[in-house]
Design a protein around this motif. Structure first.
Motif, short mmCIF file in Angstrom:
data_model
loop_
_atom_site.label_atom_id
_atom_site.label_comp_id
_atom_site.label_asym_id
_atom_site.label_seq_id
_atom_site.Cartn_x
_atom_site.Cartn_y
_atom_site.Cartn_z
N UNK A 77 23.92 95.92 -61.09
CA UNK A 77 23.77 96.05 -62.53
C UNK A 77 24.81 96.99 -63.13
N UNK A 78 25.14 98.05 -62.41
CA UNK A 78 26.13 99.00 -62.92
C UNK A 78 27.53 98.66 -62.40
N UNK A 79 27.69 97.42 -61.94
CA UNK A 79 28.97 96.88 -61.51
C UNK A 79 29.60 97.66 -60.36
N UNK A 80 28.75 98.10 -59.43
CA UNK A 80 29.24 98.80 -58.25
C UNK A 80 28.85 98.08 -56.96
N UNK A 81 28.43 96.83 -57.10
CA UNK A 81 28.03 96.08 -55.91
C UNK A 81 29.14 95.94 -54.89
N UNK A 82 30.39 95.87 -55.37
CA UNK A 82 31.52 95.72 -54.44
C UNK A 82 31.75 96.98 -53.61
N UNK A 83 31.08 98.08 -53.98
CA UNK A 83 31.24 99.33 -53.23
C UNK A 83 30.17 99.50 -52.14
N UNK A 84 29.27 98.55 -51.99
CA UNK A 84 28.16 98.71 -51.06
C UNK A 84 28.66 98.95 -49.64
N UNK B 167 17.99 93.07 -68.50
CA UNK B 167 18.36 94.41 -68.03
C UNK B 167 19.87 94.55 -67.97
N UNK B 168 20.54 93.50 -67.49
CA UNK B 168 22.00 93.54 -67.42
C UNK B 168 22.61 93.67 -68.81
N UNK C 202 25.50 97.07 -72.59
CA UNK C 202 25.62 97.71 -73.90
C UNK C 202 25.86 99.21 -73.75
N UNK C 203 25.26 99.80 -72.72
CA UNK C 203 25.42 101.24 -72.48
C UNK C 203 26.72 101.54 -71.75
N UNK C 204 27.05 100.66 -70.79
CA UNK C 204 28.27 100.82 -70.00
C UNK C 204 29.17 99.62 -70.21
#
Length: 263
Positions: free
Chosen positions: A58-65, A242-243, A248-250
């Motif tokens: 959701x916070x676009x950090x999935x590629x960092x897992x 939720x996304x 909207x926030x990020x």
């Protein structure tokens, strides 16, 4: 399992309507409802892990897992050494999540190769699983890690074993149906005289039931489309909303950037 319990459960293993409905959430323990099957205690940990991955996506950090997994294991290892009680104060900081982290590190090694960082992360996940001593638990933990690491060897990964795909596919549905159903059948029909026949029959029955579930639900294109539609219409909508809030926030700074284009 509920259907078997309604017929064979009796007072000891019978179920209530509320128990059944709350178990559909996979987290009935959160409302103090008994599990339909005792082995389902693991589902809460699975759901918690998926929620963690969902938050990263959701916070676009999935590629960092893959990059975060060794650090996650190292952090839990440090907490375990400094004060094991600290791991119980916060979610995701110890206990069974060391196994999740260990699996994620092995997946990272399979995808991106070995590095000092990943090796340290792997050891950080493995050592607490042994309780830092020689014991039956340590031997089993070591065997699990050795078997998983063996799959990284090209010669092992290239092996073509007969029916191995089907056998592997049956492990999860077999986990779902082997315990309470087996208990109820043995309690109802097994005696000291016929116990070996009863054991063999129950094993054949639960494996057959697992195969039926696999073919009719997991491997059936119609069933897969139905469940995909069901989740998209329920949880999928909730995740989408939720996304939208998170976006909207990020807001995405540069949608055309390759880093933001990976999903």
């Amino acid at each position: 399992t509920t259907l078997f319990a309604l017929v064979l459960g009796g007072e000891r293993m019978g179920l209530s309507r509320e128990q059944f409905l709350w178990n559909l959430t996979m987290v009935p323990k959160l409302v103090d409802q008994p599990l339909v099957d005792g082995v389902y205690w693991t589902l809460l940990y699975e759901v918690q892990f998926y929620v963690l991955v969902l938050v990263l996506v959701l916070v676009r950090q999935g590629h960092r897992l893959m990059a975060l997994a060794p650090g996650w294991a190292i952090g839990m290892f440090i907490l375990d050494v400094v004060d094991p009680s600290l791991s119980t104060l916060f979610p995701y900081l110890g206990g069974y999540f060391l196994w999740f982290a260990g699996g994620a590190v092995i997946a990272a090694i399979a995808r991106e190769g070995w590095s000092i960082y990943r090796l340290v992360g792997l050891l950080a996940a493995y050592l607490p699983a042994t309780d830092f001593e020689v014991s039956v638990k340590a031997v089993l933990a070591t065997a699990i890690y050795v078997l998983m690491l063996a799959t990284l060897v090209p010669a092992v990964r290239d092996l073509k074993l007969p029916v191995s795909t089907t056998a592997g596919s049956l492990t999860y549905p077999l986990y779902l149906v082997h315990a309470h159903i087996g208990y109820m059948l043995l309690d109802a029909y097994a005696t000291e005289e016929n116990k070996w026949f009863a054991y063999a029959t129950v094993i054949i029955l639960v494996v057959s039931l697992a195969y039926t579930l696999h073919m009719s639900v997991e491997h059936n294109p119609t069933a897969r489309r139905f469940w995909a539609w069901s989740f998209e219409a329920t949880l999928g909508r909730a995740v989408g909303m939720t996304q939208a809030v998170v976006d909207a926030v990020l807001p995405v700074r540069n949608p055309a950037s390759p880093a933001h284009g990976v999903h």
